[in-house]
Design an enzyme around this catalytic site. Structure first.
Site, PDB file in Angstrom:
ATOM      1  N   TRP A 103       1.101  -0.675   0.338  1.00 54.87           N
ATOM      2  CA  TRP A 103      -0.335  -0.041  -0.114  1.00 54.87           C
ATOM      3  C   TRP A 103       0.246   1.138  -0.119  1.00 54.87           C
ATOM      4  CZ3 TRP A 103      -4.090  -1.753  -1.682  1.00 54.87           C
ATOM      5  CH2 TRP A 103      -4.040  -3.273  -1.410  1.00 54.87           C
ATOM      6  N   ASP A 172      -1.399   6.900   6.317  1.00 51.45           N
ATOM      7  CA  ASP A 172      -2.795   5.758   5.611  1.00 51.45           C
ATOM      8  C   ASP A 172      -2.662   4.952   6.959  1.00 51.45           C
ATOM      9  OD1 ASP A 172      -4.070   3.436   5.330  1.00 51.45           O
ATOM     10  OD2 ASP A 172      -2.787   3.089   3.336  1.00 51.45           O
ATOM     11  N   LYS A 196     -12.739  -2.285   7.585  1.00 54.06           N
ATOM     12  CA  LYS A 196     -11.586  -2.761   8.428  1.00 54.06           C
ATOM     13  C   LYS A 196     -12.476  -2.797   9.504  1.00 54.06           C
ATOM     14  CE  LYS A 196      -7.921  -2.541   5.198  1.00 54.06           C
ATOM     15  NZ  LYS A 196      -8.064  -3.442   4.424  1.00 54.06           N
TER      16      LYS A 196
HETATM   17  C1  LIG Z   1      -3.513   0.008   4.204  1.00 58.00           C
HETATM   18  C2  LIG Z   1      -4.254  -0.282   3.094  1.00 58.00           C
HETATM   19  N1  LIG Z   1      -4.275   0.756   2.826  1.00 58.00           N
HETATM   20  C3  LIG Z   1      -5.123   1.064   1.242  1.00 58.00           C
HETATM   21  C4  LIG Z   1      -5.931  -0.047   1.518  1.00 58.00           C
HETATM   22  C5  LIG Z   1      -6.371   0.356  -0.510  1.00 58.00           C
HETATM   23  O1  LIG Z   1      -7.762   0.279   0.328  1.00 58.00           O
HETATM   24  P1  LIG Z   1      -9.119   0.384  -0.587  1.00 58.00           P
HETATM   25  O2  LIG Z   1      -9.560  -0.766  -1.559  1.00 58.00           O
HETATM   26  O3  LIG Z   1      -9.884   1.482   0.003  1.00 58.00           O
HETATM   27  O4  LIG Z   1      -8.704   1.832  -1.953  1.00 58.00           O
HETATM   28  C6  LIG Z   1      -5.933  -1.200   1.449  1.00 58.00           C
HETATM   29  C7  LIG Z   1      -6.198  -2.222   1.491  1.00 58.00           C
HETATM   30  O5  LIG Z   1      -7.127  -3.383   1.893  1.00 58.00           O
HETATM   31  C8  LIG Z   1      -4.757  -0.996   2.846  1.00 58.00           C
HETATM   32  O6  LIG Z   1      -4.998  -2.403   3.820  1.00 58.00           O
END
Ligand SMILES: Cc1ncc(COP(=O)(O)O)c(C=O)c1O
Length: 361
Positions: A103, A172, A196
């Site tokens: 991520w 994030d 989550k």
């Molecule tokens: C830490 C983290 N950031 C970003 C994301 C991406 O999120 P989204 O699917 O809401 O774009 C995830 C998805 O699992 C994640 O675990």
């Protein structure tokens, strides 16, 4: 009677049962309106109350003072990978990122695609992202320093955050927000996809310090500017009403049923402790994250042979345990033990792991 399983999905993930039950009760008639929350106007008093209550709960739970705004934005955490550099990179000042996994890598990719001068100031990439780097340079000249507080795929988590330095910290927190207490003051912005620890997929919580709003370039498209959301209380256009409604109920559950973040953290520690103690006390399963960087939300581990994974997963489903497959990019096994996953669920998982190890050990 419907049969509910123990749900260890990484996201969308388990929601508190009491929340689901309340949604069910209110589905046909939301607070005497004669309509469901799916059908009411986002400009109605009823919805305004839901939104305001969600904002206040976020403020109380995280201890945010008036210098922070709480926003609800669509596009997932992934849109924040773009909105952050678009809105907050200052001309002539590089943007700093710590790369701790998939991520973070995606966040870096978006900042680069926007032509920003990206500096990856620390990473654990060369060691398969198995730990959180200890030494993070705090550059005076950076627009901001971006981190990923919990790495959902690799099962690592920052225990304490870098700094404070001169540049605002951005995180994030998609997979660990509201799981523990932390000091919000070094953060210029925090974002988290809801699916989550907060609610259903479809909305992203963004917490922004007001001084950061001064950086937002006027020429950005309306829906991509943080100021659009802050000036209109996240109601410039139709928001994801149902998602925000469920988020409000989950936040209420943390505040009132669990009793706040300190107690939430205690339960999360107990759950993660139970799993890691078990993993450390035997030699069949092997944890993949370095012990000092282990996540209390996503516990990643391997079996002695990858060929056994299929059987492990099939047996788990039979035992009523769902969602234990590792991310497709890394394989192995992963159990996501977010806020709504109960101690009882973790106990059932450990029992199953013992049974499986005895059968094959
Ligand atoms: C830490 C983290 N950031 C970003 C994301 C991406 O999120 P989204 O699917 O809401 O774009 C995830 C998805 O699992 C994640 O675990």
């Amino acid at each position: 009677m419907t049969q509910r399983v123990f749900n260890f999905n990484p996201g969308p993930a388990a929601l508190p049962l009491v929340v689901l039950e309340q949604v069910k009760v209110e589905m046909l008639d939301f607070q005497g309106s004669g309509m469901s929350v799916l059908e009411i106007s986002h400009r109605s008093k009823s919805f305004e109350n839901v939104l305001e209550s969600a904002i206040q709960r976020v403020r109380r739970l995280l201890g945010l003072d008036d210098s922070y705004e709480v926003l609800f934005i669509q596009g997932g955490a992934s849109l924040q990978f773009s909105m952050v550099p678009m809105n907050l990179a200052v001309a002539g000042k590089p943007v700093d990122y710590v790369n701790t996994g998939t991520w973070s890598t995606r966040a870096i990719k978006e900042a680069r695609a926007l032509g920003k001068e990206v500096r990856v100031v620390a990473t654990s990439q060369e060691m398969e992202f198995t730990f959180i780097p200890e030494k993070v340079p705090l550059n005076q000249d950076a627009s901001y320093l971006h981190i990923t507080s919990n790495n959902t795929i690799r099962g690592t988590q920052w225990r304490s955050f870098p700094g404070p330095g001169a540049a605002p910290l951005i995180s994030d927190m998609s997979s660990d927000i509201f799981s523990r207490r932390f000091d919000p003051r070094p953060f210029g912005l925090i974002y988290a996809g809801a699916q989550k620890n907060i609610g259903p997929a479809g909305v992203t919580l963004v917490i922004i310090r007001r001084d950061m709003l001064e950086r937002v370039p006027k020429e950005l498209p309306t829906m991509l500017k943080y100021t659009t959301y802050s000036e209109n209380k996240s109601l410039y256009n139709t928001p994801p009403c149902f998602c925000i409604y469920v988020c409000e109920l989950v936040l209420k559950w943390i505040e009132q049923t669990v009793g706040g973040l300190d107690l939430m953290e205690k339960i999360n520690d107990e759950k993660a402790g139970m799993l890691y103690d078990f993993i450390d006390g035997q030699d069949f399963y092997r944890g993949t994250a370095r012990p000092d960087s282990r996540s209390r939300m996503n516990v990643t581990f391997l079996l002695p042979e990858a060929e056994l994974e299929k059987e492990f997963l099939a047996g788990a489903v039979e035992a009523g345990l769902s969602g234990l497959k590792g991310h497709r990019s890394v394989g192995g096994l992963r159990t996501s033990i977010y806020n709504a996953v109960t101690l009882e669920a973790v106990r059932a998982l450990v029992d199953y792991m013992k049974y499986f190890a005895a059968k094959h050990g």
